[in-house]
Design an enzyme around this catalytic site. Structure first.
Site, PDB file in Angstrom:
ATOM      1  N   LYS A   1      -3.974 -15.324   3.758  1.00  0.00           N
ATOM      2  CA  LYS A   1      -2.677 -14.850   4.260  1.00  0.00           C
ATOM      3  C   LYS A   1      -1.776 -16.018   4.681  1.00  0.00           C
ATOM      4  O   LYS A   1      -0.553 -15.939   4.543  1.00  0.00           O
ATOM      5  CB  LYS A   1      -2.889 -13.883   5.431  1.00  0.00           C
ATOM      6  CG  LYS A   1      -3.492 -12.533   5.014  1.00  0.00           C
ATOM      7  CD  LYS A   1      -2.685 -11.864   3.920  1.00  0.00           C
ATOM      8  CE  LYS A   1      -2.889 -10.366   3.848  1.00  0.00           C
ATOM      9  NZ  LYS A   1      -2.186  -9.759   2.694  1.00  0.00           N
TER      10      LYS A   1
ATOM     11  N   TYR B   1      -9.802 -14.310   4.968  1.00  0.00           N
ATOM     12  CA  TYR B   1      -8.568 -13.502   4.967  1.00  0.00           C
ATOM     13  C   TYR B   1      -7.403 -14.301   5.573  1.00  0.00           C
ATOM     14  O   TYR B   1      -6.286 -14.297   5.037  1.00  0.00           O
ATOM     15  CB  TYR B   1      -8.847 -12.231   5.754  1.00  0.00           C
ATOM     16  CG  TYR B   1      -7.718 -11.245   5.852  1.00  0.00           C
ATOM     17  CD1 TYR B   1      -7.392 -10.420   4.772  1.00  0.00           C
ATOM     18  CD2 TYR B   1      -6.988 -11.108   7.036  1.00  0.00           C
ATOM     19  CE1 TYR B   1      -6.362  -9.499   4.874  1.00  0.00           C
ATOM     20  CE2 TYR B   1      -5.962 -10.189   7.137  1.00  0.00           C
ATOM     21  CZ  TYR B   1      -5.659  -9.380   6.060  1.00  0.00           C
ATOM     22  OH  TYR B   1      -4.632  -8.464   6.163  1.00  0.00           O
TER      23      TYR B   1
HETATM   24  P1  NAI Z   1      -5.612  -0.375   2.267  1.00  0.00           P
HETATM   25  O1  NAI Z   1      -7.037  -0.739   2.082  1.00  0.00           O
HETATM   26  O2  NAI Z   1      -5.282   0.980   2.777  1.00  0.00           O
HETATM   27  O3  NAI Z   1      -4.790  -0.613   0.911  1.00  0.00           O
HETATM   28  C1  NAI Z   1      -4.998  -1.722   0.082  1.00  0.00           C
HETATM   29  C2  NAI Z   1      -5.018  -1.239  -1.347  1.00  0.00           C
HETATM   30  O4  NAI Z   1      -5.135  -2.364  -2.231  1.00  0.00           O
HETATM   31  C3  NAI Z   1      -6.180  -0.305  -1.661  1.00  0.00           C
HETATM   32  O5  NAI Z   1      -5.717   0.931  -2.150  1.00  0.00           O
HETATM   33  C4  NAI Z   1      -6.994  -1.066  -2.703  1.00  0.00           C
HETATM   34  O6  NAI Z   1      -7.620  -0.215  -3.663  1.00  0.00           O
HETATM   35  C5  NAI Z   1      -5.944  -1.954  -3.335  1.00  0.00           C
HETATM   36  N1  NAI Z   1      -6.547  -3.120  -4.011  1.00  0.00           N
HETATM   37  C6  NAI Z   1      -7.580  -3.885  -3.551  1.00  0.00           C
HETATM   38  N2  NAI Z   1      -7.867  -4.841  -4.443  1.00  0.00           N
HETATM   39  C7  NAI Z   1      -6.993  -4.693  -5.475  1.00  0.00           C
HETATM   40  C8  NAI Z   1      -6.792  -5.413  -6.678  1.00  0.00           C
HETATM   41  N3  NAI Z   1      -7.557  -6.476  -6.991  1.00  0.00           N
HETATM   42  N4  NAI Z   1      -5.783  -5.021  -7.510  1.00  0.00           N
HETATM   43  C9  NAI Z   1      -5.002  -3.933  -7.204  1.00  0.00           C
HETATM   44  N5  NAI Z   1      -5.180  -3.212  -6.066  1.00  0.00           N
HETATM   45  C10 NAI Z   1      -6.153  -3.595  -5.213  1.00  0.00           C
HETATM   46  O7  NAI Z   1      -5.012  -1.505   3.264  1.00  0.00           O
HETATM   47  P2  NAI Z   1      -3.597  -1.610   4.013  1.00  0.00           P
HETATM   48  O8  NAI Z   1      -3.864  -1.697   5.458  1.00  0.00           O
HETATM   49  O9  NAI Z   1      -2.644  -0.607   3.502  1.00  0.00           O
HETATM   50  O10 NAI Z   1      -3.150  -3.083   3.554  1.00  0.00           O
HETATM   51  C11 NAI Z   1      -2.059  -3.339   2.688  1.00  0.00           C
HETATM   52  C12 NAI Z   1      -1.694  -4.802   2.814  1.00  0.00           C
HETATM   53  O11 NAI Z   1      -1.265  -5.072   4.143  1.00  0.00           O
HETATM   54  C13 NAI Z   1      -2.845  -5.755   2.542  1.00  0.00           C
HETATM   55  O12 NAI Z   1      -2.372  -6.906   1.874  1.00  0.00           O
HETATM   56  C14 NAI Z   1      -3.312  -6.118   3.926  1.00  0.00           C
HETATM   57  O13 NAI Z   1      -4.007  -7.352   3.960  1.00  0.00           O
HETATM   58  C15 NAI Z   1      -1.986  -6.176   4.653  1.00  0.00           C
HETATM   59  N6  NAI Z   1      -2.100  -6.080   6.093  1.00  0.00           N
HETATM   60  C16 NAI Z   1      -2.490  -4.923   6.689  1.00  0.00           C
HETATM   61  C17 NAI Z   1      -2.573  -4.861   8.060  1.00  0.00           C
HETATM   62  C18 NAI Z   1      -2.878  -3.598   8.781  1.00  0.00           C
HETATM   63  O14 NAI Z   1      -2.796  -3.613  10.020  1.00  0.00           O
HETATM   64  N7  NAI Z   1      -3.217  -2.511   8.093  1.00  0.00           N
HETATM   65  C19 NAI Z   1      -2.358  -6.059   8.897  1.00  0.00           C
HETATM   66  C20 NAI Z   1      -1.898  -7.209   8.183  1.00  0.00           C
HETATM   67  C21 NAI Z   1      -1.801  -7.211   6.814  1.00  0.00           C
END
Ligand code: NAI
Length: 289
Positions: free
Chosen positions: A177, A173
């Site tokens: 990133k 990851y």
């Molecule tokens: P989440 O798991 O709630 O949302 C991520 C979404 O991406 C999910 O709905 C999933 O179905 C979708 N997804 C996964 N693979 C996919 C694909 N191949 N094509 C289309 N959609 C796909 O996670 P969250 O926390 O909302 O994360 C959103 C972004 O923020 C991610 O890139 C994550 O790495 C980043 N992030 C989140 C942090 C946090 O504290 N929540 C910290 C740093 C980065």
């Protein structure tokens, strides 16, 4: 007047968490939104890397319903960002439905955590594919159309503290990133002449991705709604010509990440080639910021 009146935005991974908040806020600000989400678990299982496009297990439809109920315009997309055909179709679908595309938010993500010694190749590949390759594929598909249209555009990527500073158990990851950081910088340079800004968010928020981490227990002030306004700023005209930045958000805290290059030290003496011993002797002067 909304900040995104007349704009068309794509938000990937917008069925849950942070992406969902982006999509809802963008729609409230007047954007027509393509809500993309391939569905699946936090580790990408079910969504897999297949280009299924059938919507099974995706929450994109419910976000679209929420937007429409509030009077906004949105369509759902179930393609995976991790395959070229999927990425191309995401952008083509938005263009077909709404005529053009102004904004791309690369947000889709999965987590498959393991320490380096236990990290299997498949765990590495799937995480790199969704985050890093997905950001490349969607950005390329979007940028080609934006350049051809000649009206500029805005790309908002999603990096992470994990990639910028490192984090135990996340070599896949963090590498993805950190790669998104480099991709953001390079795209910001290459696309500047086309008036396409490329910035990144580094969020920390309580979502299904993070809600089992100890730091998020009883932490109701760290919701994803704190992150969406930062994406809105970077996607709107308020951002102006700012490009290549990493805007970080953690609850009420808004800050930025920058790579620091030290002034360093020039080699003294006859030779311009440092010896390893001289590097050891001058370490503090070399690395001091
Ligand atoms: P989440 O798991 O709630 O949302 C991520 C979404 O991406 C999910 O709905 C999933 O179905 C979708 N997804 C996964 N693979 C996919 C694909 N191949 N094509 C289309 N959609 C796909 O996670 P969250 O926390 O909302 O994360 C959103 C972004 O923020 C991610 O890139 C994550 O790495 C980043 N992030 C989140 C942090 C946090 O504290 N929540 C910290 C740093 C980065």
């Amino acid at each position: 007047m909304g900040l995104l009146d007349g704009k068309v935005a794509i938000v990937t991974g917008a069925g849950n968490g942070i992406g969902r908040e982006h999509a809802l806020l963008f729609a409230r600000e007047g954007a027509k939104v393509l809500v993309n989400d391939a569905g699946g678990g936090r580790d990408g299982a079910v969504a897999d890397l297949r280009d299924s496009g059938d919507g099974a297990g995706s929450s994109a439809e419910s976000v679209v319903a929420e937007i429409r109920k509030a009077g906004g315009e949105a369509i759902a997309s179930f393609d995976s960002v991790a395959v070229a055909e999927g990425a191309e179709r995401i952008v083509a679908d938005a263009e077909k439905a709404f005529g053009h595309v102004d904004i791309l938010v690369n947000n889709a993500g999965i987590l498959v955590d393991k320490s380096l010694l236990k990290m299997e190749e498949s765990m590495w590949d799937s995480v790199i594919a969704v985050h890093l390759k997905g950001t490349f594929l969607c950005s390329r598909a979007f940028a080609k159309r934006a350049v051809a249209r000649g009206e500029g555009g805005r790309i908002v990527n999603t990096t992470s503290v994990s990639g910028l500073l490192g984090n135990f158990g996340q070599s896949n990851y963090a590498a993805a990133k950190a790669g998104i950081y480099g991709l953001t910088r390079t795209m910001s340079i290459e696309l500047q002449k086309h008036r396409i800004t490329v910035n990144a968010l580094a969020p920390i928020a309580k979502t299904r991705m993070t809600n089992d981490l100890p730091m998020f227990q009883n932490m109701e002030t760290m919701g994803p709604e704190h992150v969406a306004p930062a994406a809105l700023f970077l996607a709107s005209d308020l951002c102006g010509g700012r490009t290549g930045y990493v805007l970080a958000v953690a609850g009420a805290r808004m800050y930025a990440f920058k790579v620091v290059e030290t002034a360093g030290k020039f080699k003294e003496g006859e030779s311009t080639v440092w010896t390893a011993n001289e590097i050891a002797d001058n370490w503090d002067a070399i690395v001091r910021a």
